[in-house]
Design a protein around this motif. Structure first.
Motif, mmCIF file in Angstrom:
data_model
loop_
_atom_site.group_PDB
_atom_site.id
_atom_site.type_symbol
_atom_site.label_atom_id
_atom_site.label_comp_id
_atom_site.label_asym_id
_atom_site.label_seq_id
_atom_site.Cartn_x
_atom_site.Cartn_y
_atom_site.Cartn_z
ATOM 1 N N PHE A 82 0.854 -1.179 0.000
ATOM 2 C CA PHE A 82 0.000 0.000 0.000
ATOM 3 C C PHE A 82 0.899 1.240 0.000
ATOM 4 O O PHE A 82 1.630 1.479 0.956
ATOM 5 C CB PHE A 82 -0.900 0.024 1.228
ATOM 6 C CG PHE A 82 -2.034 -0.961 1.182
ATOM 7 C CD1 PHE A 82 -3.260 -0.601 0.656
ATOM 8 C CD2 PHE A 82 -1.876 -2.254 1.670
ATOM 9 C CE1 PHE A 82 -4.315 -1.505 0.606
ATOM 10 C CE2 PHE A 82 -2.916 -3.165 1.633
ATOM 11 C CZ PHE A 82 -4.148 -2.791 1.095
ATOM 12 N N ALA A 83 0.826 2.007 -1.085
ATOM 13 C CA ALA A 83 1.660 3.200 -1.215
ATOM 14 C C ALA A 83 0.840 4.394 -1.688
ATOM 15 O O ALA A 83 1.359 5.287 -2.366
ATOM 16 C CB ALA A 83 2.823 2.930 -2.170
ATOM 17 N N GLY A 84 -0.438 4.431 -1.339
ATOM 18 C CA GLY A 84 -1.305 5.521 -1.767
ATOM 19 C C GLY A 84 -1.213 6.761 -0.919
ATOM 20 O O GLY A 84 -1.665 7.839 -1.320
ATOM 21 N N ASN A 85 -0.678 6.602 0.312
ATOM 22 C CA ASN A 85 -0.457 7.738 1.205
ATOM 23 C C ASN A 85 -1.743 8.551 1.388
ATOM 24 O O ASN A 85 -2.785 7.985 1.703
ATOM 25 C CB ASN A 85 0.703 8.587 0.684
ATOM 26 C CG ASN A 85 1.446 9.309 1.792
ATOM 27 O OD1 ASN A 85 1.647 8.774 2.877
ATOM 28 N ND2 ASN A 85 1.862 10.519 1.529
ATOM 29 N N ALA A 86 -1.724 9.870 1.166
ATOM 30 C CA ALA A 86 -2.903 10.698 1.414
ATOM 31 C C ALA A 86 -4.009 10.478 0.391
ATOM 32 O O ALA A 86 -5.113 10.993 0.562
ATOM 33 C CB ALA A 86 -2.513 12.174 1.426
#
Length: 425
Positions: free
Chosen positions: A232-236
């Motif tokens: 998971f690298a979607g951050n904000a």
């Protein structure tokens, strides 16, 4: 079909490539959700190690903070050496602080290795608004030198005025290991590097659901990816896909404008050596010149990422106060972008399961730290977990007030610290 926000960066990209939409069921070693710097850095480091990576982006490569930020290569984390050494045990603090310059080094090596045209310019200035902040910069210089940065120069008021054309500051610190770039062009260059190593990137491919397990599986509107590992690298911009992550931090918006191109004479008056600048306030201002000689100026925080009625109205008084000669200068672009703020102000790296990882929460210091994060993610998937686990071991506390009150509580705290900055205490 959603496109980039109307930013200066989106209007000046080198590469207008359209990445395909996922419309099939595929398998890979690592599936990465989010084609911002966290996802791209991870994908590139993994691809270099021989992993087959698939990156899924809900809109466009670099759509979120990656393609909207101030473009400043700033070292360390949102909490620096002094706070880290006070907060954590000696071994943890030492390990964290030994990595504070690595993200910037990775960016420079990526630019050189893959010949990425992103207007890199060395030199970043921290500007002190009062004597208390200037003393803090003296301490910062000593701390950073302890960890190997010897490209620092402390500037008194007169010296700083030769570098930044304003009388507003009491001094500053020049870091030649910092600098500035066109962040969206850097991201697009890294995406091309991922493709060159056999990686796959899909745009307009939002993940609708995922299933844990070995392997894990994610589903989009028109396809799916089955993977040995999931990141998971979607951050904000992750949304509510995984509430365990969205509950750990709060989204905040920051605003940036780009003026019309300025004359050579005016650029020499403002920032004659073309460094980037950020002040030392809690709610800081940051600015620099673009390659085509616009002033890019950002500042302010909208807690909860609530949109502003007028970005220019928010930012114009700030740059005109510093540089009165810009009064009335046209603003050609104005945009906002979201970053993810953590309670500790330290980034959040960890595991949701034995094969499901996350990287998020850079708290405004994402440009360099995302590149470090990608390297650490590649290390842990290559059975070298020691450095990743330094971050994974950190406690991540929720903001007080729960979902309904955390934003007003945080904003209230910001008012307090902003008042301290204005009073110089």
């Amino acid at each position: 079909m959603q496109q980039h926000t109307s930013s200066y960066y989106a209007a000046s990209t080198n590469n207008q490539r359209e990445f395909p939409q996922l419309n099939q069921d595929i398998r890979c070693d690592v599936c990465i959700i989010g084609a911002g710097f966290s996802g791209l850095s991870s994908a590139l480091h993994l691809a270099e190690k021989g992993f087959h990576v698939v990156v899924l982006e809900s809109v466009k490569v670099g759509f979120g903070a990656t393609g909207r930020n101030g473009g400043q290569v700033v070292n360390s984390y949102s909490r620096d050496v002094d706070v880290i050494e006070q907060r954590y045990d000696k071994i943890t603090a030492q390990a964290l602080n030994e990595m504070i310059f690595e993200g910037g080094e990775i960016i420079r090596s990526r630019i050189a290795q893959y010949n990425i045209d992103c207007d890199y310019q060395a030199g970043g200035v921290f500007a002190a608004n009062n004597l208390k902040q200037f003393k803090g910069l003296q301490e910062q210089k000593a701390n950073w030198e302890r960890f190997g940065n010897h490209q620092l120069q402390l500037l008194d008021k007169a010296e700083l005025e030769q570098i930044v054309g304003t009388t507003a500051y009491q001094g500053g610190l020049l870091d030649m290991q910092g600098g500035h770039i066109h962040p969206l062009n850097l991201a697009l260059g890294e995406a091309e590097a991922v493709l060159s190593l056999g990686g796959e990137i899909y745009e307009q491919s939002a993940v609708l659901d995922y299933q844990a397990g070995e392997p894990a599986k994610v589903t989009t509107e028109h396809g799916s990816v089955t993977a040995n590992y999931l990141l998971f690298a979607g951050n904000a911009y992750l949304g509510e896909l995984e509430p365990k992550l969205s509950d750990k931090a709060i989204r905040c918006g920051t605003q940036v404008v780009a003026t019309e191109p300025l004359s050579d004479e005016l650029c020499q008056q403002l920032i004659p050596k073309n460094y980037c600048v950020e002040d030392c306030n809690y709610l800081l201002n940051y600015y620099r010149l673009s390659a085509d000689k616009r002033l890019l100026f950002g500042g302010g925080v909208a807690y909860g990422a609530k949109p502003l009625a007028s970005i220019e109205k928010q930012i114009r008084p700030k740059f005109e106060a510093l540089f009165p000669q810009l009064k009335g200068t046209a603003v050609d672009y104005a945009w906002t972008g979201n970053f993810l703020l953590t309670y500790s102000r330290m980034p959040q790296f960890g595991r949701l399961d034995s094969n499901i990882y996350y990287l998020q929460g850079y708290s405004g210091h994402g440009l360099t730290c995302t590149h470090l994060a990608g390297k650490l993610l590649a290390e842990v998937l290559s059975d070298q977990a020691k450095r990743f686990d330094v971050f994974a071991s950190l406690n991540h506390y929720r903001f007080p007030g729960g979902r309904h009150l955390q934003v007003p509580f945080t904003a209230l705290g910001a008012v307090y610290y902003n008042l301290r900055d204005k009073l110089g205490i």
